[in-house]
Design an enzyme around this catalytic site. Structure first.
Site, PDB file in Angstrom:
ATOM      1  N   LYS A   1      62.792 144.557  71.930  1.00 21.38           N
ATOM      2  CA  LYS A   1      61.506 144.856  71.892  1.00 21.38           C
ATOM      3  C   LYS A   1      60.813 144.227  72.914  1.00 21.38           C
ATOM      4  O   LYS A   1      60.527 143.070  72.739  1.00 21.38           O
ATOM      5  CB  LYS A   1      61.093 145.002  70.488  1.00 21.38           C
ATOM      6  CG  LYS A   1      59.698 145.392  70.498  1.00 21.38           C
ATOM      7  CD  LYS A   1      59.177 145.690  69.147  1.00 21.38           C
ATOM      8  CE  LYS A   1      57.612 146.151  69.218  1.00 21.38           C
ATOM      9  NZ  LYS A   1      57.045 146.209  67.542  1.00 21.38           N
TER      10      LYS A   1
ATOM     11  N   LYS B   1      63.374 149.310  73.019  1.00 17.83           N
ATOM     12  CA  LYS B   1      62.041 149.942  73.407  1.00 17.83           C
ATOM     13  C   LYS B   1      61.216 148.912  74.105  1.00 17.83           C
ATOM     14  O   LYS B   1      61.240 147.764  74.216  1.00 17.83           O
ATOM     15  CB  LYS B   1      61.183 150.238  72.211  1.00 17.83           C
ATOM     16  CG  LYS B   1      60.626 149.039  71.461  1.00 17.83           C
ATOM     17  CD  LYS B   1      60.094 149.398  70.076  1.00 17.83           C
ATOM     18  CE  LYS B   1      58.413 149.873  70.070  1.00 17.83           C
ATOM     19  NZ  LYS B   1      57.910 149.854  68.767  1.00 17.83           N
TER      20      LYS B   1
HETATM   21  C1  PBG Z   1      54.788 147.173  65.486  1.00 16.61           C
HETATM   22  C2  PBG Z   1      55.139 148.572  66.306  1.00 16.61           C
HETATM   23  C3  PBG Z   1      54.785 148.953  67.577  1.00 16.61           C
HETATM   24  C4  PBG Z   1      55.328 150.044  67.895  1.00 16.61           C
HETATM   25  C5  PBG Z   1      56.211 150.458  67.048  1.00 16.61           C
HETATM   26  N1  PBG Z   1      56.365 149.297  66.053  1.00 16.61           N
HETATM   27  C6  PBG Z   1      53.736 148.274  68.518  1.00 16.61           C
HETATM   28  C7  PBG Z   1      53.641 146.914  68.502  1.00 16.61           C
HETATM   29  O1  PBG Z   1      54.343 146.036  68.709  1.00 16.61           O
HETATM   30  O2  PBG Z   1      52.310 146.502  68.889  1.00 16.61           O
HETATM   31  C8  PBG Z   1      55.174 150.766  69.085  1.00 16.61           C
HETATM   32  C9  PBG Z   1      55.366 152.222  69.247  1.00 16.61           C
HETATM   33  C10 PBG Z   1      54.558 153.134  70.066  1.00 16.61           C
HETATM   34  O3  PBG Z   1      53.798 152.583  71.091  1.00 16.61           O
HETATM   35  O4  PBG Z   1      54.778 154.199  70.078  1.00 16.61           O
HETATM   36  N2  PBG Z   1      55.601 146.544  64.898  1.00 16.61           N
END
Ligand code: PBG
Length: 329
Positions: free
Chosen positions: A199, A252
């Protein structure tokens, strides 16, 4: 005797002659079974709303979620992923179970109405804490090991209520092992872990943070989410999660990490998920609104590319509109 005509001996265009030929030779497809739809579960009752027109981000209270999901199940969606969005924040985890009340209610109602719908639930602290960071904070520092206990507790609660796959997205070190251990200790051996293995710290999470009330209130997430440029570090991340017992891996954002998805595909036999995040969708919506691109075709192209890179499953806000369109046909 016929004179041979000149020209290319190999003609690629034979495989592209018409729609039927192209359909026959399509290597990659995007089916509804490949898509998982995220939902933001909010407290109270009577709420079902898209955060803004065509954001694709749907907030639902527990009482509305089953009717909302019914057409998706009917159309054959791959699964649904729940994100709890409590009104009241708490920084030490003491209110975790109460904060998760709406998610519990949503899980139970979905489990009852759709016994075989595959349910995922996010495991992270950013929506639950006042500071909006994904772990426990002391003196402005996100503390790793103390966070693990809370994440594991959250995973066990979700698993005990009927979630099939808990999905840690916090990026703390050692969370997969901590969660797997806690699930096993609680005899929740059949609850799986879909790990957000790679991530990146990304600019593409903006619309999500509005929907999930999860924007960090100080600093940023760069001390736990990955730097976007690091492919080798990405490999270490997902390999660790495999070693710690992850059942499936998630990368992601999706479109900025196609090479990483391909790396995982070639080096691991675990199922691979990619998350087409809120900002990836927003880019397409905004460009289409300005008349620059055709939204439906651009969306299809991105989903196909993510699948071609090697993702088995795509978590995408497009799951819902696709299901609705499939039913209308
Ligand atoms: C938070 C989380 C995020 C997303 C999924 N889980 C945002 C972040 O890390 O700030 C992002 C998903 C999206 O933007 O659709 N744990």
């Amino acid at each position: 005797m016929k004179t041979p005509i000149t020209g290319p001996a190999v003609r690629m265009r034979r495989l592209r002659r018409n729609a039927a030929v192209r359909r026959l030779f399509a290597e990659t497809t995007v089916e509804l079974r490949n898509l998982v739809m995220p939902y933001f579960i909010v407290p109270g009752s009577g709420t079902l709303r898209e955060t803004s027109t065509n954001s694709g981000l749907w907030q639902s209270s527990a009482d509305k979620i089953a009717d909302e999901v019914a057409p998706l199940v009917d159309a054959g969606v791959g699964g649904v992923m729940l994100f709890g969005v409590p009104d009241d924040k708490c920084d030490d985890g003491s209110k975790l179970e109460a904060q998760l009340g709406p998610t519990r209610a949503a899980t139970e109602v979905l489990r009852k109405r759709f016994p075989e719908l595959v349910l995922f639930a996010d495991v992270c602290l950013c929506s639950f804490t006042s500071h909006g960071h994904c772990g426990v904070v002391h003196d402005g520092v996100i503390v790793n090991d103390e966070s693990l206990a809370l994440l594991a507790k959250m995973a066990v609660l979700l698993g005990s209520w009927g979630i099939d796959f808990v999905s840690p997205s916090d990026m703390m070190d050692g969370r997969v092992a901590a969660i797997r251990g806690a699930l096993d200790e609680a005899r929740l051996v059949d609850v799986g872990v879909l790990s957000y293995a790679v991530k990146m710290a990304s600019a593409f999470y903006g619309p999500f943070r509005d929907a999930a009330h999860s924007a960090p209130q100080f600093g940023d997430r760069k001390s736990y989410q990955m730097p976007a440029g690091n492919r080798r570090e990405a490999r270490r991340e997902w390999q660790l999660d495999v070693a710690e017992g992850a059942d499936a891996l998630l990368v992601k954002p999706a479109l900025t990490n196609l090479d990483v998805i391909r790396d995982v595909r070639e080096q691991s036999d675990l199922p691979i998920f990619a998350y087409q995040v809120s900002g990836e969708r927003a880019v397409l919506v905004a460009a289409a609104e300005r008349g620059l691109i055709d939204f439906a075709r651009a969306m299809e192209e991105t989903l196909l590319s993510i699948r071609r890179a090697g993702a088995d499953v795509i978590v995408s806000y497009e799951a819902r509109p696709r299901a609705m369109a499939a039913r209308a046909r």
